[in-house]
Design a protein around this motif. Sequence first.
Motif, short mmCIF file in Angstrom:
data_model
loop_
_atom_site.label_atom_id
_atom_site.label_comp_id
_atom_site.label_asym_id
_atom_site.label_seq_id
_atom_site.Cartn_x
_atom_site.Cartn_y
_atom_site.Cartn_z
N LYS A 202 0.81 -1.21 0.00
CA LYS A 202 0.00 0.00 0.00
C LYS A 202 0.85 1.27 0.00
O LYS A 202 0.34 2.35 -0.32
N LEU A 203 2.11 1.14 0.34
CA LEU A 203 2.96 2.33 0.43
C LEU A 203 3.20 2.97 -0.92
O LEU A 203 3.50 4.17 -1.01
N ILE A 204 3.09 2.18 -2.00
CA ILE A 204 3.29 2.73 -3.34
C ILE A 204 2.27 3.84 -3.61
O ILE A 204 2.60 4.88 -4.19
N GLY A 205 1.04 3.62 -3.18
CA GLY A 205 0.00 4.63 -3.39
C GLY A 205 0.31 5.92 -2.66
O GLY A 205 0.10 7.02 -3.19
N TYR A 206 0.85 5.81 -1.44
CA TYR A 206 1.22 7.02 -0.69
C TYR A 206 2.37 7.75 -1.39
O TYR A 206 2.39 8.98 -1.46
N GLN A 207 3.31 6.97 -1.88
CA GLN A 207 4.46 7.57 -2.57
C GLN A 207 3.99 8.39 -3.77
O GLN A 207 4.43 9.52 -3.99
N LYS A 208 3.05 7.85 -4.54
CA LYS A 208 2.54 8.55 -5.71
C LYS A 208 1.73 9.78 -5.30
O LYS A 208 1.81 10.83 -5.93
N LEU A 209 0.92 9.64 -4.25
CA LEU A 209 0.13 10.77 -3.78
C LEU A 209 1.02 11.92 -3.35
O LEU A 209 0.82 13.08 -3.78
N PHE A 210 2.01 11.64 -2.52
CA PHE A 210 2.87 12.69 -2.00
C PHE A 210 3.66 13.37 -3.12
O PHE A 210 3.86 14.59 -3.10
N ALA A 211 4.10 12.57 -4.10
CA ALA A 211 4.84 13.15 -5.22
C ALA A 211 3.95 14.05 -6.07
O ALA A 211 4.41 15.06 -6.61
N THR A 212 2.68 13.70 -6.19
CA THR A 212 1.76 14.46 -7.04
C THR A 212 1.31 15.75 -6.37
O THR A 212 1.28 16.81 -7.01
N ILE A 213 0.94 15.70 -5.10
CA ILE A 213 0.40 16.89 -4.44
C ILE A 213 1.49 17.73 -3.77
O ILE A 213 1.20 18.78 -3.20
N ARG A 214 2.73 17.26 -3.86
CA ARG A 214 3.89 18.01 -3.37
C ARG A 214 3.81 18.30 -1.87
O ARG A 214 4.27 19.33 -1.39
N ARG A 215 3.26 17.39 -1.15
CA ARG A 215 3.24 17.48 0.31
C ARG A 215 3.14 16.06 0.86
O ARG A 215 2.67 15.15 0.17
N ALA A 216 3.58 15.89 2.07
CA ALA A 216 3.55 14.55 2.68
C ALA A 216 3.33 14.70 4.18
O ALA A 216 3.70 15.72 4.78
N TRP A 217 2.71 13.69 4.77
CA TRP A 217 2.54 13.67 6.22
C TRP A 217 2.57 12.23 6.72
O TRP A 217 2.52 11.29 5.92
N PRO A 218 2.68 12.03 8.00
CA PRO A 218 2.93 10.70 8.53
C PRO A 218 1.85 9.67 8.18
O PRO A 218 0.65 9.96 8.23
N VAL A 219 2.31 8.47 7.85
CA VAL A 219 1.46 7.29 7.70
C VAL A 219 1.68 6.46 8.96
O VAL A 219 2.79 5.98 9.20
N LEU A 220 0.66 6.29 9.76
CA LEU A 220 0.77 5.57 11.02
C LEU A 220 0.36 4.12 10.84
O LEU A 220 -0.77 3.84 10.44
N CYS A 221 1.26 3.22 11.14
CA CYS A 221 0.96 1.79 11.11
C CYS A 221 0.72 1.33 12.55
O CYS A 221 1.67 1.25 13.35
N TRP A 222 -0.54 1.06 12.88
CA TRP A 222 -0.96 0.72 14.24
C TRP A 222 -1.05 -0.80 14.30
O TRP A 222 -2.04 -1.40 13.90
N LEU A 223 0.01 -1.44 14.80
CA LEU A 223 0.18 -2.88 14.73
C LEU A 223 -0.49 -3.62 15.88
O LEU A 223 -0.63 -3.09 16.98
N HIS A 224 -0.84 -4.86 15.59
CA HIS A 224 -1.52 -5.73 16.56
C HIS A 224 -0.66 -5.99 17.78
O HIS A 224 -1.16 -6.06 18.91
N SER A 225 0.65 -6.16 17.58
CA SER A 225 1.52 -6.53 18.68
C SER A 225 2.92 -5.98 18.45
O SER A 225 3.30 -5.59 17.34
N ALA A 226 3.71 -5.98 19.52
CA ALA A 226 5.10 -5.53 19.41
C ALA A 226 5.90 -6.44 18.49
O ALA A 226 6.81 -5.98 17.77
N ALA A 227 5.58 -7.74 18.47
CA ALA A 227 6.28 -8.65 17.57
C ALA A 227 5.99 -8.30 16.12
O ALA A 227 6.89 -8.30 15.28
N ARG A 228 4.73 -8.01 15.81
CA ARG A 228 4.37 -7.59 14.45
C ARG A 228 5.08 -6.29 14.09
O ARG A 228 5.53 -6.10 12.96
N GLU A 229 5.18 -5.39 15.05
CA GLU A 229 5.85 -4.13 14.78
C GLU A 229 7.32 -4.35 14.45
O GLU A 229 7.86 -3.76 13.51
N ARG A 230 7.99 -5.20 15.20
CA ARG A 230 9.40 -5.48 14.93
C ARG A 230 9.57 -6.07 13.53
O ARG A 230 10.50 -5.70 12.79
#
Length: 294
Positions: A202-230
């Motif tokens: 899904k990050l490809i879509g964000y990359q294209k959006l930010f490049a097109t609108i010339r602005r970017a802001w944080p994408v928060l990945c809210w993970l199920h567990s600390a192991a998933r986050e690692r």
Amino acid sequence: MDDPVLRVQSQLTNRDQVLLSWLYDHGVLTSFQIAHALFPSLDFCQRRLRTLHRLRLVARFRPQRADGGSYPYHYVIDQLGAEVVAAARDERPPRRDHARVERRRWTSSRSLAHRLGINGFFTDLAGYARTHPGAELHRWLPESACDRAGAFTSPEDPGLMRAYQPRIRPDGYGLWAEDGTEVPIFVEYDSGGEQLSVLLGKLIGYQKLFATIRRAWPVLCWLHSAARERNLRRLLAEAPPLPIATGARDHAASAGLSPADAVWAIAHGDGQRYRLVDLAVYVVDLRHELSEAA
């Protein structure tokens, strides 16, 4: 002829209007989520919800637990509530079966837990704001509003930029503010049952959006567990350098922290945890370069 929308509007508080708007946009909320986000106590919340239910502004259901017992009441918009929201927004009235379709959608949906998780993220922010002066959830958009042309542009942007239709499907978008600092955020909610490669894709879509609108802001990945986050952070080490922050719900819950607190680590950083408002330093606006070049 008596207009039921006009008749009921005089009985609604500003808080009622916010709740109806949330249910209209985001589908379903539990009584606990509503109480935390909007009310000083669960008892006060339940009394008001009973009134809104009696007025047929909201409907409710109570899923059964597999091991016996039941979950708390889950609230959805009722038909009159949907008509009230549409009228307040000066929009066309909803279809006559709008509420019935929505109620059936969530009472029989396999995605109910995921939707409640996403909505819980934002109601946690709203609850934090309710009890912390200077904090506010200014905006909360559902997934369906994020792929509309011009969703993240302004009237001053060039026409081609405003016509761009984002190729992203975040679980939600919000505008968080604290002590005068604003930070727009995209949220990707991980339920723990999906391959992390899907999230990476899904990050490809964000990359294209930010490049097109010339602005970017944080994408928060809210993970199920600390192991998933690692595991995700290891994968992100090879991903494009986007403003991505990760957090783990089990860590936050055990520490008694909300998404507004210091639970966020930058993907290509050293693992230090930041508060949500601190992520404002990762908001980038390059539009001035366009005007200077012109």
